[in-house]
Design a protein around this motif. Structure first.
Motif, mmCIF file in Angstrom:
data_model
loop_
_atom_site.group_PDB
_atom_site.id
_atom_site.type_symbol
_atom_site.label_atom_id
_atom_site.label_comp_id
_atom_site.label_asym_id
_atom_site.label_seq_id
_atom_site.Cartn_x
_atom_site.Cartn_y
_atom_site.Cartn_z
ATOM 1 N N ALA A 93 19.470 9.110 6.856
ATOM 2 C CA ALA A 93 19.747 10.156 7.845
ATOM 3 C C ALA A 93 20.041 9.569 9.223
ATOM 4 O O ALA A 93 20.768 10.169 10.017
ATOM 5 N N SER A 94 19.499 8.384 9.504
ATOM 6 C CA SER A 94 19.735 7.757 10.809
ATOM 7 C C SER A 94 21.163 7.247 10.953
ATOM 8 O O SER A 94 21.605 6.944 12.056
ATOM 9 N N GLY A 95 21.880 7.139 9.826
ATOM 10 C CA GLY A 95 23.249 6.640 9.866
ATOM 11 C C GLY A 95 23.346 5.127 9.818
ATOM 12 O O GLY A 95 24.431 4.564 9.946
ATOM 13 N N ALA A 96 22.209 4.451 9.618
ATOM 14 C CA ALA A 96 22.223 2.987 9.577
ATOM 15 C C ALA A 96 23.060 2.470 8.409
ATOM 16 O O ALA A 96 23.724 1.445 8.517
ATOM 17 N N MET A 97 23.010 3.166 7.296
ATOM 18 C CA MET A 97 23.809 2.812 6.120
ATOM 19 C C MET A 97 24.165 4.080 5.364
ATOM 20 O O MET A 97 23.436 5.074 5.437
ATOM 21 N N LYS A 98 25.253 4.017 4.639
ATOM 22 C CA LYS A 98 25.570 5.071 3.703
ATOM 23 C C LYS A 98 24.792 4.807 2.412
ATOM 24 O O LYS A 98 24.422 3.664 2.135
ATOM 25 N N PRO A 99 24.536 5.852 1.620
ATOM 26 C CA PRO A 99 23.781 5.637 0.381
ATOM 27 C C PRO A 99 24.361 4.537 -0.499
ATOM 28 O O PRO A 99 23.620 3.724 -1.050
ATOM 29 N N ALA A 100 25.683 4.501 -0.627
ATOM 30 C CA ALA A 100 26.302 3.483 -1.487
ATOM 31 C C ALA A 100 26.045 2.081 -0.949
ATOM 32 O O ALA A 100 25.772 1.145 -1.712
ATOM 33 N N ASP A 101 26.127 1.919 0.382
ATOM 34 C CA ASP A 101 25.873 0.607 0.985
ATOM 35 C C ASP A 101 24.405 0.203 0.813
ATOM 36 O O ASP A 101 24.092 -0.967 0.570
ATOM 37 N N PHE A 102 23.521 1.185 0.941
ATOM 38 C CA PHE A 102 22.094 0.899 0.782
ATOM 39 C C PHE A 102 21.788 0.474 -0.654
ATOM 40 O O PHE A 102 21.019 -0.462 -0.891
ATOM 41 N N GLN A 103 22.423 1.162 -1.617
ATOM 42 C CA GLN A 103 22.212 0.807 -3.025
ATOM 43 C C GLN A 103 22.655 -0.628 -3.288
ATOM 44 O O GLN A 103 21.973 -1.386 -3.995
ATOM 45 N N ARG A 104 23.800 -1.005 -2.706
ATOM 46 C CA ARG A 104 24.275 -2.381 -2.887
ATOM 47 C C ARG A 104 23.343 -3.376 -2.193
ATOM 48 O O ARG A 104 23.096 -4.470 -2.699
ATOM 49 N N ALA A 105 22.829 -2.976 -1.033
ATOM 50 C CA ALA A 105 21.969 -3.883 -0.264
ATOM 51 C C ALA A 105 20.680 -4.214 -1.014
ATOM 52 O O ALA A 105 20.182 -5.337 -0.934
ATOM 53 N N ILE A 106 20.146 -3.228 -1.745
ATOM 54 C CA ILE A 106 18.895 -3.490 -2.468
ATOM 55 C C ILE A 106 19.145 -3.806 -3.941
ATOM 56 O O ILE A 106 18.208 -4.073 -4.691
ATOM 57 N N GLY A 107 20.418 -3.742 -4.358
ATOM 58 C CA GLY A 107 20.781 -4.168 -5.708
ATOM 59 C C GLY A 107 20.365 -3.229 -6.816
ATOM 60 O O GLY A 107 19.874 -3.677 -7.860
ATOM 61 N N VAL A 108 20.542 -1.920 -6.614
ATOM 62 C CA VAL A 108 20.192 -0.959 -7.663
ATOM 63 C C VAL A 108 21.399 -0.094 -8.005
ATOM 64 O O VAL A 108 22.348 0.004 -7.230
ATOM 65 N N LEU B 119 0.806 -1.207 0.000
ATOM 66 C CA LEU B 119 0.000 0.000 0.000
ATOM 67 C C LEU B 119 0.843 1.262 0.000
ATOM 68 O O LEU B 119 0.299 2.354 -0.057
ATOM 69 N N LYS B 120 2.136 1.132 0.083
ATOM 70 C CA LYS B 120 2.992 2.309 0.174
ATOM 71 C C LYS B 120 3.075 3.033 -1.165
ATOM 72 O O LYS B 120 3.179 2.408 -2.213
ATOM 73 N N THR B 121 3.051 4.352 -1.098
ATOM 74 C CA THR B 121 3.229 5.159 -2.301
ATOM 75 C C THR B 121 4.712 5.411 -2.526
ATOM 76 O O THR B 121 5.541 5.161 -1.643
ATOM 77 N N CYS B 122 5.019 5.948 -3.700
ATOM 78 C CA CYS B 122 6.418 6.263 -4.007
ATOM 79 C C CYS B 122 6.962 7.311 -3.036
ATOM 80 O O CYS B 122 8.105 7.216 -2.584
ATOM 81 N N ASP B 123 6.144 8.314 -2.715
ATOM 82 C CA ASP B 123 6.595 9.353 -1.785
ATOM 83 C C ASP B 123 6.882 8.774 -0.403
ATOM 84 O O ASP B 123 7.823 9.195 0.279
ATOM 85 N N GLN B 124 6.072 7.811 0.025
ATOM 86 C CA GLN B 124 6.299 7.193 1.334
ATOM 87 C C GLN B 124 7.607 6.410 1.350
ATOM 88 O O GLN B 124 8.358 6.453 2.326
ATOM 89 N N VAL B 125 7.889 5.710 0.266
ATOM 90 C CA VAL B 125 9.142 4.945 0.194
ATOM 91 C C VAL B 125 10.333 5.894 0.141
ATOM 92 O O VAL B 125 11.366 5.654 0.772
ATOM 93 N N ARG B 126 10.189 7.008 -0.593
ATOM 94 C CA ARG B 126 11.270 7.996 -0.623
ATOM 95 C C ARG B 126 11.540 8.538 0.776
ATOM 96 O O ARG B 126 12.696 8.707 1.184
ATOM 97 N N ALA B 127 10.471 8.805 1.516
ATOM 98 C CA ALA B 127 10.631 9.312 2.881
ATOM 99 C C ALA B 127 11.318 8.277 3.767
ATOM 100 O O ALA B 127 12.153 8.622 4.619
ATOM 101 N N GLU B 128 10.984 6.999 3.566
ATOM 102 C CA GLU B 128 11.622 5.943 4.356
ATOM 103 C C GLU B 128 13.116 5.856 4.046
ATOM 104 O O GLU B 128 13.939 5.685 4.951
ATOM 105 N N ILE B 129 13.453 5.970 2.771
ATOM 106 C CA ILE B 129 14.868 5.917 2.379
ATOM 107 C C ILE B 129 15.629 7.064 3.026
ATOM 108 O O ILE B 129 16.700 6.878 3.617
ATOM 109 N N ARG B 130 15.078 8.280 2.927
ATOM 110 C CA ARG B 130 15.769 9.451 3.474
ATOM 111 C C ARG B 130 15.938 9.346 4.987
ATOM 112 O O ARG B 130 16.988 9.677 5.531
ATOM 113 N N ALA B 131 14.897 8.874 5.662
ATOM 114 C CA ALA B 131 14.983 8.730 7.112
ATOM 115 C C ALA B 131 16.004 7.662 7.490
ATOM 116 O O ALA B 131 16.757 7.813 8.464
ATOM 117 N N PHE B 132 16.046 6.590 6.716
ATOM 118 C CA PHE B 132 16.983 5.495 6.987
ATOM 119 C C PHE B 132 18.424 5.960 6.806
ATOM 120 O O PHE B 132 19.288 5.695 7.643
#
Length: 250
Positions: free
Chosen positions: A21-36, A6-19
């Motif tokens: 910003a929390s320092g859990a992963m760097k953008p490059a690590d996150f990209q590798r983790a989801i394979g994009v 049920l999530k919209t694109c804007d909601q997923v974008r907000a989740e990515i930014r919050a994730f």
């Protein structure tokens, strides 16, 4: 069923930014983790709208990544028999703390994995005025570990990496001394600094501010750098004076 469907694109974008910003992963690590790819990630974050980017690989992968977590069972330690007395735990000898080399090197401003449309030909659309970029530069070089020389190297790598061109401190000093939304727009310092700060924004998953969104409406194809009318000669009638607004329009 998972609520992720049920999530919209804007909601997923907000989740990515919050994730991010929390320092859990760097953008490059996150990209590798989801394979994009970097391009897919960057383009998706730059879009807006509930359905904008619905076919993006980043949207589909991130939606699954942020699905409902599965609870992990906590192991219960085995009971110690009453007849056996547990030996007192001996604390290991204290180890000398290693020097935090990352902190010693200063903040990380690496944007090498971020791609912007038009950067190959140094034609990235600009959506900031010269005054805005000047404010960003002045705030940036006040940060700990940042010098003007380092800043010039970083913006050159971000905006003109293939040419090997170096930016001179005089060009930075001249640009910072100017005033006005269009003054200095034709110089490489303005363009390179904008690209650097835009890549930082994308890397860190930060949303566009209100002024940026207004600039996109005023300059749909990007701010005029080379041919801005405010930087040229204008013919006015007696008693008339041209006025340049905060967006760089005459």
């Amino acid at each position: 069923p998972s609520t992720t469907s049920l999530k919209t694109c804007d909601q997923v974008r907000a989740e990515i930014r919050a994730f991010i910003a929390s320092g859990a992963m760097k953008p490059a690590d996150f990209q590798r983790a989801i394979g994009v790819s970097v391009r897919s990630y960057t383009e998706f974050l730059n879009q807006q709208g509930e359905r904008k980017g619905a076919r993006s690989a980043t949207f589909l992968a991130a939606r699954g990544f942020f699905g409902v977590p599965v609870p992990v069972p906590v192991p219960v330690p085995a009971a110690v028999p009453a007849a056996v007395s547990a030996a007192p735990a001996t604390a290991p000898p204290a180890k000398r703390a290693k020097k935090n080399t990352a902190a010693a090197a200063g903040p990380n401003f690496d944007v090498s994995e971020i791609h912007l449309d038009g950067e190959e030909t140094m034609q990235v659309p600009v959506f900031d005025t010269c005054d805005v970029v000047r404010r960003k530069i002045k705030a940036h070089i006040r940060k700990q570990g940042v010098t003007q020389a380092r800043f010039l190297r970083e913006i050159a790598r971000a905006a003109i990496p293939e040419t090997g061109k170096k930016l001179k401190s005089k060009s930075l000093a001249d640009f910072l001394s100017y005033k006005g939304p269009t003054t200095g727009s034709g110089g490489m310092t303005f363009y390179a600094a904008y690209v650097f700060f835009e890549k930082l924004r994308v890397r860190d998953g930060k949303p566009k501010n209100d002024f940026r969104l207004e600039m996109e409406k005023v300059w749909p194809r990007g701010f005029e750098r080379e041919t801005n009318a405010a930087n040229g000669r204008m013919f006015c009638g007696p008693g008339e004076m041209p006025i340049v607004d905060r967006y760089g329009r005459v």
